[in-house]
Motif scaffolding. Sequence first.
Motif, PDB file in Angstrom:
ATOM      1  N   UNK A  28       0.842  -1.198   0.000  1.00  0.00           N
ATOM      2  CA  UNK A  28       0.000   0.000   0.000  1.00  0.00           C
ATOM      3  C   UNK A  28       0.880   1.252   0.000  1.00  0.00           C
ATOM      4  N   UNK A  29       0.778   2.074  -1.050  1.00  0.00           N
ATOM      5  CA  UNK A  29       1.605   3.285  -1.075  1.00  0.00           C
ATOM      6  C   UNK A  29       1.258   4.211   0.101  1.00  0.00           C
ATOM      7  N   UNK A  81       1.915   4.180   3.148  1.00  0.00           N
ATOM      8  CA  UNK A  81       1.977   3.633   4.513  1.00  0.00           C
ATOM      9  C   UNK A  81       3.412   3.252   4.833  1.00  0.00           C
ATOM     10  N   UNK A 135       4.405   1.979   7.942  1.00  0.00           N
ATOM     11  CA  UNK A 135       4.450   0.873   8.891  1.00  0.00           C
ATOM     12  C   UNK A 135       3.426   1.140   9.965  1.00  0.00           C
ATOM     13  N   UNK A 154      -1.541   2.360  12.042  1.00  0.00           N
ATOM     14  CA  UNK A 154      -0.755   2.569  10.821  1.00  0.00           C
ATOM     15  C   UNK A 154      -0.258   4.007  10.715  1.00  0.00           C
TER      16      UNK A 154
END
Lengths: 159, 177
Positions: free
Chosen positions: A45-46, A48, A50, A60
């Motif tokens: 997922x772009x 994010x 971690x 997140x």
Amino acid sequence: MTVSTELELQSFVLLRLGERRFAISAKEIAELVAPSRVFRFPHRTPKLEGVILRRGRIVPVCDVSEMLLGKRLTSRRFYLIVVRNYEAHKEWVAIPVTGECELINAEMTAAVESDAPHVAGWLSHDGDVIEVLNIDTLTPGPERALAEAAGRQRPEAQS
Amino acid sequence: MRLAAPAKTTPARTEQIVLFRVSGQLFAISSASVQEVRSADSMSGAATEISAPGLRKVRHVLRRGDRSLFIVNGAMHFGLHAAEGAQLFVLRQTRTALLIDGIEKMTTMSRLQALPLSFCHEERQWYRGLTALDQTVVPVVHPEGFLSPEELALLDAALLQADKLASEDPEGTSCAQ
């Protein structure tokens, strides 16, 4: 009959990303926390980075600076934990910010069609016109993934 | 007068997990999902090569009677730096043997938190959720998440093709062997 011209003041949190200030409705803010360790693991997922651990919750971390400023943040002072609405429930998302946050009361001018999807509205403060952010369109979620997938399939369908 | 029964304290449900590393990254899997642990070297003689178009994470297959186990390179599956896997997990009730760096330890987790909805791409198939262990967060993998039904269909087709070629050209097969 008199027409009431009372201003509809709402509370907003002003946040700083680099040189720019943005606002988020105070109703969508859970808390402001000091940066803590970001736990990273593979994902696709772009935006994010971690997750962080906050009072036993796994939250997140989503860096929205690239979308808003066109570049990634090199430093961060706090994480603003915002409440992201999903269809069935709400979840926390931590947004890195570069400066102090401020709570203000202001009147919001609603966004118009020509505004970017992440703009919920506008407010005027200290001589600045400030974008009020729409967290639900700014941060990733299943509905955005579906829209992206549909966008990717469209050219294939046309060919 | 009857006294209310004391509230029962239900023990926290725990699950035995295996912590393992792939390309240096820590993951967890339910120990109930691991049928066998083998060294990759011990399997090298038994595995045959396979090549399915667009599926680089599977290069070998293990034949066990009628069953074929596809060896999935964990590093390639997760998009990590390629690493020579040293151990294999044969995953129960799947057709996957997972190539990993090695086992870190066995432990128990008391809470599995669902993957936050912000994670909205392939990782939703990869992970059952996240768990916090010793002040660190570890993704707990889904044993079925390494090969999708579409990928399995591709691999089965490649396997069929390889078998067909082998039966048509037994000399070539014997040379390869």
